[in-house]
Design a protein around this motif. Structure first.
Motif, short mmCIF file in Angstrom:
data_model
loop_
_atom_site.label_atom_id
_atom_site.label_comp_id
_atom_site.label_asym_id
_atom_site.label_seq_id
_atom_site.Cartn_x
_atom_site.Cartn_y
_atom_site.Cartn_z
N TYR A 122 0.83 -1.21 0.00
CA TYR A 122 0.00 0.00 0.00
C TYR A 122 0.87 1.26 0.00
CZ TYR A 122 -3.40 -3.53 1.25
OH TYR A 122 -4.17 -4.65 1.25
N ALA A 123 1.97 1.23 0.76
CA ALA A 123 2.89 2.37 0.77
C ALA A 123 3.53 2.53 -0.61
CB ALA A 123 3.97 2.18 1.83
N LEU A 124 3.86 1.40 -1.25
CA LEU A 124 4.46 1.46 -2.59
C LEU A 124 3.45 1.99 -3.60
CD1 LEU A 124 6.91 0.96 -4.32
CD2 LEU A 124 6.26 -1.46 -4.50
N GLU A 125 2.18 1.61 -3.44
CA GLU A 125 1.14 2.12 -4.34
C GLU A 125 1.04 3.64 -4.23
OE1 GLU A 125 -2.65 3.60 -5.72
OE2 GLU A 125 -2.04 3.55 -3.63
N ARG A 126 1.14 4.15 -3.01
CA ARG A 126 1.08 5.61 -2.82
C ARG A 126 2.30 6.29 -3.44
NH1 ARG A 126 -0.90 3.84 2.25
NH2 ARG A 126 1.14 4.11 3.22
N ASP A 168 -9.04 -2.23 -0.67
CA ASP A 168 -9.51 -2.71 0.62
C ASP A 168 -9.38 -4.23 0.76
OD1 ASP A 168 -10.10 -0.19 1.37
OD2 ASP A 168 -12.23 -0.28 0.85
N ASP A 169 -9.77 -4.96 -0.27
CA ASP A 169 -9.76 -6.42 -0.21
C ASP A 169 -8.54 -6.96 -0.93
OD1 ASP A 169 -10.28 -9.06 0.02
OD2 ASP A 169 -12.11 -9.07 -1.20
N TYR A 170 -7.42 -6.96 -0.26
CA TYR A 170 -6.18 -7.38 -0.90
C TYR A 170 -6.25 -8.84 -1.35
CZ TYR A 170 -1.48 -9.21 -1.39
OH TYR A 170 -0.36 -9.85 -1.86
N ALA A 175 -4.07 -11.37 -6.94
CA ALA A 175 -3.81 -12.17 -8.14
C ALA A 175 -4.29 -11.49 -9.41
CB ALA A 175 -4.49 -13.53 -8.00
N ASN A 176 -4.93 -10.32 -9.26
CA ASN A 176 -5.47 -9.60 -10.42
C ASN A 176 -4.50 -8.51 -10.81
OD1 ASN A 176 -6.86 -8.21 -12.37
ND2 ASN A 176 -8.67 -7.84 -11.12
N ARG A 177 -3.70 -8.80 -11.85
CA ARG A 177 -2.66 -7.85 -12.24
C ARG A 177 -3.22 -6.61 -12.92
NH1 ARG A 177 -1.92 -12.53 -15.21
NH2 ARG A 177 -2.42 -12.43 -17.43
N ARG A 178 -4.53 -6.57 -13.14
CA ARG A 178 -5.14 -5.39 -13.75
C ARG A 178 -5.51 -4.34 -12.70
NH1 ARG A 178 -5.94 -6.46 -19.04
NH2 ARG A 178 -6.01 -8.65 -19.66
N THR A 179 -5.31 -4.64 -11.43
CA THR A 179 -5.47 -3.65 -10.38
C THR A 179 -4.09 -3.13 -9.98
OG1 THR A 179 -5.25 -5.18 -8.52
CG2 THR A 179 -7.46 -4.93 -9.49
N ARG A 180 -4.05 -1.99 -9.33
CA ARG A 180 -2.76 -1.43 -8.94
C ARG A 180 -2.02 -2.35 -7.97
NH1 ARG A 180 -4.06 5.05 -8.05
NH2 ARG A 180 -4.72 5.48 -10.20
N ILE A 181 -2.73 -2.85 -6.97
CA ILE A 181 -2.09 -3.74 -6.00
C ILE A 181 -1.69 -5.05 -6.67
CG2 ILE A 181 -2.52 -5.13 -3.94
CD1 ILE A 181 -1.88 -2.22 -3.34
N GLY A 182 -2.53 -5.53 -7.59
CA GLY A 182 -2.18 -6.74 -8.33
C GLY A 182 -0.94 -6.56 -9.17
N LEU A 183 -0.81 -5.39 -9.79
CA LEU A 183 0.38 -5.08 -10.59
C LEU A 183 1.61 -5.04 -9.70
CD1 LEU A 183 1.49 -4.04 -13.43
CD2 LEU A 183 1.34 -1.78 -12.41
N ILE A 184 1.49 -4.39 -8.55
CA ILE A 184 2.62 -4.31 -7.61
C ILE A 184 3.01 -5.70 -7.14
CG2 ILE A 184 3.25 -3.57 -5.27
CD1 ILE A 184 1.67 -0.96 -5.90
#
Length: 248
Positions: A122-126, A168-170, A175-184
């Motif tokens: 989450y910190a990396l996403e920011r 919110d729901d990591y 596993a979804n690389r099309r989201t920002r957290i998934g990409l990270i």
């Protein structure tokens, strides 16, 4: 150079090819520092387009960016890492990984803290979001921003902006690389595969812990590449550095 030295050097080099790192606990570590063995290993590395990084407690093998028989182009990377879909996707992943490297490649106190505490997804996403929003602001006053550095800033900005933001729901998104957290998560798994980081996923709060191998690679290899320093500078470039002079 005798046959025994060549045999030992071959054992060291092919162990490095397989494992990428030999640490002080390996039988090959002391063998490597025999002058004749070391000379042969360095010759093998040079001829195959690889590079040896020596540090007090380990030696690492990395592929030179050009002229290596082990070089991996984008197609080979796609075959090895299925999460890399297109070149645009690859460029955005590169920005994410460079943001991570820039965040940990700071002063000694920051490095110690990062090794101890790590960086959450989450910190990396920011960090990435702040960077890309800053780039978007610069592009508004300087549309050619990034062209000199051969980086398609506009595509990077567009791809990132239209990725799903909600994190919110990591567990559902990692596993979804099309989201920002998934990409990270995909980017960090690439570094994990190379044995450079550890990913902790406790209580659905994913965190990256850099390994000493990564810090050594940054110190002994990346700092010698102008391209790395250029990217690192771009990670912190401010909007007012590229604003047009109002007197023009």
């Amino acid at each position: 150079m005798n046959a025994e030295s060549i045999k030992k050097a071959s054992a060291v080099y092919f162990t490095l090819l397989k494992d990428k790192v030999i640490d002080e606990n390996s039988e090959h570590f002391q063998t490597y520092f025999d002058p004749e063995v070391r000379q042969t290993v360095l010759l093998l590395a040079d001829e195959s387009g690889t590079y040896i990084i020596e540090s007090p407690k380990r030696i690492q093998l990395v592929v030179q960016p050009t002229g290596s028989v082990f070089a991996t182009n984008f197609t080979h990377m796609k075959e090895k890492h299925k999460q890399v879909e297109t070149k645009k996707h690859f460029h955005l992943m590169s920005v994410v990984m460079m943001s991570f490297l820039a965040a940990i490649d700071r002063n000694q106190a920051a490095k110690i803290r990062t090794k101890r505490e790590g960086i959450s997804f989450y910190a990396l996403e920011r960090l990435v979001n702040d960077l890309i929003m800053n780039w978007e602001s610069i592009l508004k006053v300087k549309p050619a921003f990034g062209e000199e550095e051969r980086i398609d800033m506009k595509e990077v900005v567009i791809m990132w902006k239209y990725m799903e933001v909600d994190t919110d729901d990591y567990a559902a998104k990692k596993a979804n690389r099309r989201t920002r957290i998934g990409l990270i998560a995909s980017c960090m798994r690439l570094l994990e595969t190379e044995g450079l980081i550890v990913i902790l996923d406790q209580e659905d709060i994913p965190k990256v812990i850099p390994k000493q191998e990564l810090f050594e690679r940054i110190e002994y290899l990346y700092h010698d590449y102008d391209r790395y320093e250029l990217f690192k500078k771009l990670m912190t470039v401010e909007e007012n550095e590229h604003a047009e002079n109002p007197s023009n």
